[in-house]
Design a protein around this motif. Sequence first.
Motif, PDB file in Angstrom:
ATOM      1  N   ILE A 104      -2.893 -15.980   5.262  1.00  0.00           N
ATOM      2  CA  ILE A 104      -2.493 -16.689   6.483  1.00  0.00           C
ATOM      3  C   ILE A 104      -3.669 -16.702   7.448  1.00  0.00           C
ATOM      4  CG2 ILE A 104      -0.451 -17.038   7.934  1.00  0.00           C
ATOM      5  CD1 ILE A 104       0.689 -14.502   6.730  1.00  0.00           C
ATOM      6  N   CYS A 105      -4.851 -16.621   6.912  1.00  0.00           N
ATOM      7  CA  CYS A 105      -6.076 -16.590   7.716  1.00  0.00           C
ATOM      8  C   CYS A 105      -6.281 -17.907   8.472  1.00  0.00           C
ATOM      9  CB  CYS A 105      -7.245 -16.321   6.765  1.00  0.00           C
ATOM     10  SG  CYS A 105      -8.880 -16.558   7.471  1.00  0.00           S
ATOM     11  N   ASN A 106      -6.931 -17.794   9.637  1.00  0.00           N
ATOM     12  CA  ASN A 106      -7.331 -18.970  10.415  1.00  0.00           C
ATOM     13  C   ASN A 106      -6.138 -19.820  10.853  1.00  0.00           C
ATOM     14  OD1 ASN A 106      -9.098 -20.708  11.721  1.00  0.00           O
ATOM     15  ND2 ASN A 106      -9.559 -21.896   9.877  1.00  0.00           N
ATOM     16  N   ASN A 107      -5.223 -19.172  11.570  1.00  0.00           N
ATOM     17  CA  ASN A 107      -4.083 -19.848  12.164  1.00  0.00           C
ATOM     18  C   ASN A 107      -3.973 -19.426  13.629  1.00  0.00           C
ATOM     19  OD1 ASN A 107      -2.363 -21.609  10.238  1.00  0.00           O
ATOM     20  ND2 ASN A 107      -2.915 -19.844   8.974  1.00  0.00           N
ATOM     21  N   LYS A 108      -2.782 -19.504  14.202  1.00  0.00           N
ATOM     22  CA  LYS A 108      -2.595 -19.150  15.613  1.00  0.00           C
ATOM     23  C   LYS A 108      -1.525 -18.070  15.775  1.00  0.00           C
ATOM     24  CE  LYS A 108      -4.062 -23.691  17.328  1.00  0.00           C
ATOM     25  NZ  LYS A 108      -3.715 -24.861  18.179  1.00  0.00           N
ATOM     26  N   LEU A 109      -1.504 -17.152  14.834  1.00  0.00           N
ATOM     27  CA  LEU A 109      -0.504 -16.087  14.847  1.00  0.00           C
ATOM     28  C   LEU A 109      -0.830 -15.035  15.899  1.00  0.00           C
ATOM     29  CD1 LEU A 109      -0.056 -15.584  11.007  1.00  0.00           C
ATOM     30  CD2 LEU A 109       1.627 -16.570  12.578  1.00  0.00           C
ATOM     31  N   THR A 110       0.198 -14.558  16.565  1.00  0.00           N
ATOM     32  CA  THR A 110       0.068 -13.433  17.496  1.00  0.00           C
ATOM     33  C   THR A 110       0.892 -12.267  16.969  1.00  0.00           C
ATOM     34  OG1 THR A 110       1.959 -14.162  18.822  1.00  0.00           O
ATOM     35  CG2 THR A 110      -0.220 -14.990  19.460  1.00  0.00           C
ATOM     36  N   LEU A 124       3.182  -6.929  -2.741  1.00  0.00           N
ATOM     37  CA  LEU A 124       2.004  -7.564  -2.168  1.00  0.00           C
ATOM     38  C   LEU A 124       0.758  -6.711  -2.390  1.00  0.00           C
ATOM     39  CD1 LEU A 124       1.602 -10.222  -0.603  1.00  0.00           C
ATOM     40  CD2 LEU A 124       1.577  -8.878   1.497  1.00  0.00           C
ATOM     41  N   ARG A 125      -0.277  -7.335  -2.953  1.00  0.00           N
ATOM     42  CA  ARG A 125      -1.538  -6.638  -3.220  1.00  0.00           C
ATOM     43  C   ARG A 125      -2.668  -7.115  -2.303  1.00  0.00           C
ATOM     44  NH1 ARG A 125      -2.062  -4.340  -8.450  1.00  0.00           N
ATOM     45  NH2 ARG A 125      -4.248  -4.996  -8.506  1.00  0.00           N
ATOM     46  N   SER A 126      -2.567  -8.357  -1.827  1.00  0.00           N
ATOM     47  CA  SER A 126      -3.621  -8.914  -0.979  1.00  0.00           C
ATOM     48  C   SER A 126      -2.998  -9.629   0.216  1.00  0.00           C
ATOM     49  CB  SER A 126      -4.488  -9.887  -1.791  1.00  0.00           C
ATOM     50  OG  SER A 126      -5.485 -10.471  -0.992  1.00  0.00           O
ATOM     51  N   LEU A 127      -3.402  -9.228   1.424  1.00  0.00           N
ATOM     52  CA  LEU A 127      -2.879  -9.821   2.655  1.00  0.00           C
ATOM     53  C   LEU A 127      -4.049 -10.162   3.570  1.00  0.00           C
ATOM     54  CD1 LEU A 127      -0.578 -10.529   4.636  1.00  0.00           C
ATOM     55  CD2 LEU A 127      -0.602  -8.134   5.364  1.00  0.00           C
ATOM     56  N   ASN A 128      -4.167 -11.430   3.927  1.00  0.00           N
ATOM     57  CA  ASN A 128      -5.251 -11.866   4.799  1.00  0.00           C
ATOM     58  C   ASN A 128      -4.681 -12.418   6.097  1.00  0.00           C
ATOM     59  OD1 ASN A 128      -7.612 -12.748   5.957  1.00  0.00           O
ATOM     60  ND2 ASN A 128      -8.330 -13.866   4.156  1.00  0.00           N
ATOM     61  N   LEU A 129      -4.911 -11.694   7.194  1.00  0.00           N
ATOM     62  CA  LEU A 129      -4.465 -12.093   8.523  1.00  0.00           C
ATOM     63  C   LEU A 129      -5.652 -12.362   9.443  1.00  0.00           C
ATOM     64  CD1 LEU A 129      -1.605  -9.459   9.003  1.00  0.00           C
ATOM     65  CD2 LEU A 129      -1.293 -11.908   8.664  1.00  0.00           C
ATOM     66  N   GLY A 130      -6.831 -12.529   8.867  1.00  0.00           N
ATOM     67  CA  GLY A 130      -8.034 -12.730   9.676  1.00  0.00           C
ATOM     68  C   GLY A 130      -8.007 -14.028  10.463  1.00  0.00           C
TER      69      GLY A 130
END
Length: 256
Positions: A104-110, A124-130
Amino acid sequence: MAKGKAKGPKGKKITLKVAKNSIKITFDGRRRLDLSKMGITTFPKCILKLADVDELDLSRNMLKKVPDSIEKFQNLRWLDLHSNQIEKLPETIGMLQNLSYLNICNNKLTSKNLPVELSQLKNLRSLNLGLNQIDNIPTTLGALKELHEVGLFDNYLTAIPNSVAKLPKLKKLNVKRNPFPTPSDEELFVDTIKRIESLYLVEEKDLCHPCLKKCQDERDKLNKLKSRVPSSLRKPNFSSLMTPNSTAKENQAEWR
């Protein structure tokens, strides 16, 4: 003068036929629905008829919302939503029990729009919140015991909860470019959570020159980091041996 609210950009309409033609077979035999880079502004309802796919790629579009109906994709193992305009994730995302990869990288999440139900993704093994707007990581993510890789780079974080830092299988934690209290905190923090499953010790003469150079550079960096860590936390130093696990790989791009 035009009346009413100005409308946003009109996205491409995805029909069921277009969606069916966008299904690809991956090298390991999985069915991937690839709708990336198609100018989509709203989640295409027609793809609910293809909810048996194993992978779904909606990256690099203009989506602002992921609907509750995402829970219909019960076979999903891989979900890529990076580079959209998503502001909130639905609680139903926690129903995707087979999911092992979520980007979910490169979005507008807060922080307030990260549902606690993320902690239900037990496989889940890989989580991308960058590259979001997150200033606080929920401690409940510590329930994701299978996580190997976590991306939290380019957010507004000032600390990482211990429940995440001490995940038992964590191998890669990218927290670069966050406003930690001091610049060295990032390096010291990352050093404390590095783990390896196997350690192979070899002599310098057994390494090719490029690998030896990489190992020496990494050893120098490690020694610099160790000089900042209290002696009680330092690991044994094998000065005449090398550890090429992470450095002797062939120009592998850094995981983000």
